[in-house]
Design an enzyme around this catalytic site. Structure first.
Site, PDB file in Angstrom:
ATOM      1  N   SER A 132       0.834  -1.189   0.000  1.00 50.22           N
ATOM      2  CA  SER A 132       0.000   0.000   0.000  1.00 50.22           C
ATOM      3  C   SER A 132       0.880   1.255   0.000  1.00 50.22           C
ATOM      4  O   SER A 132       1.685   1.437  -0.906  1.00 50.22           O
ATOM      5  CB  SER A 132      -0.945  -0.052   1.200  1.00 50.22           C
ATOM      6  OG  SER A 132      -1.967   0.892   1.113  1.00 50.22           O
ATOM      7  N   GLU A 134      -9.430  -5.242  -3.879  1.00 47.86           N
ATOM      8  CA  GLU A 134      -8.794  -4.189  -3.077  1.00 47.86           C
ATOM      9  C   GLU A 134      -9.834  -3.255  -2.457  1.00 47.86           C
ATOM     10  O   GLU A 134      -9.784  -2.920  -1.269  1.00 47.86           O
ATOM     11  CB  GLU A 134      -7.849  -3.363  -3.960  1.00 47.86           C
ATOM     12  CG  GLU A 134      -6.699  -4.125  -4.579  1.00 47.86           C
ATOM     13  CD  GLU A 134      -5.465  -4.183  -3.699  1.00 47.86           C
ATOM     14  OE1 GLU A 134      -5.511  -3.663  -2.570  1.00 47.86           O
ATOM     15  OE2 GLU A 134      -4.464  -4.762  -4.138  1.00 47.86           O
ATOM     16  N   HIS A 168      -8.033  -5.363   0.238  1.00 48.87           N
ATOM     17  CA  HIS A 168      -6.764  -4.707   0.512  1.00 48.87           C
ATOM     18  C   HIS A 168      -6.213  -5.156   1.867  1.00 48.87           C
ATOM     19  O   HIS A 168      -6.942  -5.223   2.854  1.00 48.87           O
ATOM     20  CB  HIS A 168      -7.019  -3.193   0.530  1.00 48.87           C
ATOM     21  CG  HIS A 168      -5.810  -2.334   0.542  1.00 48.87           C
ATOM     22  ND1 HIS A 168      -4.983  -2.170  -0.545  1.00 48.87           N
ATOM     23  CD2 HIS A 168      -5.288  -1.540   1.508  1.00 48.87           C
ATOM     24  CE1 HIS A 168      -4.027  -1.319  -0.260  1.00 48.87           C
ATOM     25  NE2 HIS A 168      -4.181  -0.933   0.988  1.00 48.87           N
TER      26      HIS A 168
END
Length: 554
Positions: free
Chosen positions: A184, A305, A399
């Site tokens: 990320s 995600e 995610h």
């Protein structure tokens, strides 16, 4: 006991002989006259410094209640927050083992090396010297001021890498075999450091999970600072911000930041072009081959995600109800015309509004730039997708879900917050094994990126092991998600060829060749884009969603 450039440290043997050193300073406390300034070396110490506990975490606001049920973010108080941790199976200069340096995610506003999911013991168990670092976050690390250098948090990461290059040999690592990895916001940082002139030669390989190389617009970051300054009734300068109580600054940052999210946009903290450490857009520099040409790349994302950004707070249902307004917002967010969402709907006719919007934004912000990077580095890039769905309702393969499998820490309560209980052991073996092999050899276990676009798929439902699926080791010409894509199978993962090509091609295709408006006279109008959306209506809807969703993590 190991001697660092600034003094000796004493760690602990844990977990069957793994030596662990926590809280080693690589920079001086970044407060007082050093606040908002580039990092400087720590003061040397006499005697032996105890390295048995995690060091202080950088200042950060807590996650909102909606996100705290999924994401752990411990706080360790103290000023000495520029510190790192080392897990090693063989402390001593003779081992020369491969090294993995970890940059955590958290939207550059949250997270730390003390998150239990990031425990490095299993990498050390498998012969890797593992290093995790803390770096400044939020306005302290990424505020943009006229009277201070930009990107101090990224400069912290560079200082930690320099420490690793200088010191890791004494912990059993090989400074010439360093892999820099991040997820990320950590992956975005990795991308910037691959392109940074000052970081050349400090690492040999890189992992970018769920984050592309990018530079934020300076105005976007300035808006965060200015909005904070307005609430605090102070000038938008580093000098004025340095005089504000730290807790008050964090509360103000959280209030302003709750109106930002990767899906919905808004002002946010991020890495900016500064003419120095980030001389130009990192992605463009890497695609052009101007820097980082000798670095092997492992690039990955999760299938869903967007679900971590939309499920907490109930935003998924809100987006589904918005219909045309949601699509108009997605087009504005992604700077595209209506032909793109129409193309997604044509490819996935059974998908709802939120799913199409979420995948559109994920592809535009994340998968498309990562695939551009792989296209520029064929033969030395490897691509994967994590597709196993969480056991927590609604999250899918969201995610950050893959991290418990990457670190093989799925048994921890903190990992179970996102994945649920009873995660598959063999999937952790496959995912952790791929990262370990890449750090050790540069080859995670499948073919590198080329014109066939091989993507390793980890743990998808209906993949190897389910009834009717191909047997391990076979190559099948049958469908991947019904599109006729061939795949090769091996245990809990398999290789698909071009599984995202149809969607990603929509972004560069001639609009005239894509699905258009419904034919005149048809009985059913376009159910998703069938009416114009006024700008005021769109802005009002986005504001409502941001307020409903609270603070986002990226």
């Amino acid at each position: 006991m190991v001697t660092t450039p600034y003094g000796a440290v004493r760690g602990r043997y844990e977990d069957g002989g793994i030596a662990v050193f926590r809280g080693i300073p690589y920079g001086a406390p970044p407060f007082g006259p050093r606040r908002f300034r580039p990092p400087v070396p720590p003061a040397p110490w006499n005697g032996v410094r105890d390295a048995g506990a995690f060091g202080p975490t950088p200042p950060k606001p807590p996650y909102s209640e909606a996100f705290a049920q999924y994401l752990a973010d411990p706080v360790v108080p103290g000023d000495d927050c520029l510190n790192l941790n080392v897990w090693t199976p063989e402390p001593g200069p003779g081992a020369r083992l491969p090294v993995l340096v970890w940059l955590h995610g958290g939207a550059l506003t949250r997270g730390s090396s003390a998150v239990p999911v990031y425990d490095g013991r299993n990498f050390a168990r498998d012969g890797i010297v593992f290093v995790s670092i803390n770096y400044r976050l939020g306005v302290e690390g990424y505020g943009l001021f006229p009277d201070a250098p930009a990107n101090p948090g990224l400069r912290d990461q560079l200082a930690a890498l320099e420490w690793v290059h200088r010191s890791i040999g004494d912990f059993g690592g090989d400074p010439d075999r360093v892999t820099l990895a991040g997820q990320s916001a950590g992956a975005i940082s990795v991308g910037a450091l691959i392109a940074a002139p000052q970081a050349q030669g400090l690492f040999r390989r890189a992992v970018l999970q769920s984050g592309p190389p990018e530079a934020f617009e300076r105005d976007k970051v300035r808006r965060m600072v200015r909005r904070m300054a307005t609430r605090l009734k102070i000038p938008a300068t580093a000098e004025a911000f340095a005089a504000v109580d730290r807790d008050l600054l964090l509360r103000t940052q959280a209030e302003v930041g709750r109106l930002s999210s990767p899906v919905l946009g808004g002002p946010a903290f991020g890495i900016v072009i500064d003419g120095d450490l980030v001389p130009c857009d990192p992605l463009e520099a890497l695609v052009d081959g101007a820097v980082g040409s000798g670095i092997d790349l492992l690039l990955g994302w999760t299938r869903d995600e967007y679900r971590l950004w939309l499920v907490p707070g109930g935003l998924l249902e809100h987006v589904d109800r918005m219909g045309p307004v949601a699509f108009a917002g997605a087009m504005a967010r992604c700077h595209c015309g209506p032909e793109v969402p129409r193309g997604y709907r044509a490819l996935h006719p059974g998908a709802g509004t939120a799913e199409i919007v979420g995948q559109m934004v994920t592809d535009n912000l994340l998968r498309l730039p990562l695939q551009r990077l792989a296209d520029a580095r064929p033969g030395s890039s490897y691509v994967y997708e994590f597709a196993w769905p969480s056991l927590r309702p609604g999250l899918g393969a969201c995610h950050a879900l893959e991290l418990g499998f990457v670190f093989d820490t799925g048994e921890t309560p903190e990992s179970a917050k996102l994945a649920g209980d009873g995660v598959p052991r063999e999937l952790a073996d496959a995912m952790h094994g791929a990262w370990t092999r890449f750090a050790a050899t540069g080859d995670p276990g499948w073919e590198p990126w080329d014109a066939a676009h091989p993507v390793r798929i980890f743990g998808e439902v209906g993949s190897p092991g389910s009834p009717g699926s191909p047997s391990p080791g076979s190559v099948d010409s049958g469908p991947y998600e019904g599109d006729g894509t061939p795949y090769a199978v091996d245990g809990m993962s398999y290789t698909a060829y071009g599984p995202r090509d149809r969607e990603l091609d929509l972004w560069t295709a001639d609009p005239a060749a894509l699905p258009g408006e419904p034919a005149v006279g048809t009985a059913t109008p376009d159910p998703l884009l069938g009416r114009p959306v006024r700008g005021a209506e769109l802005r009002s809807a986005v504001r409502r969603l941001r307020r409903a969703g609270g603070v986002r993590g990226r």
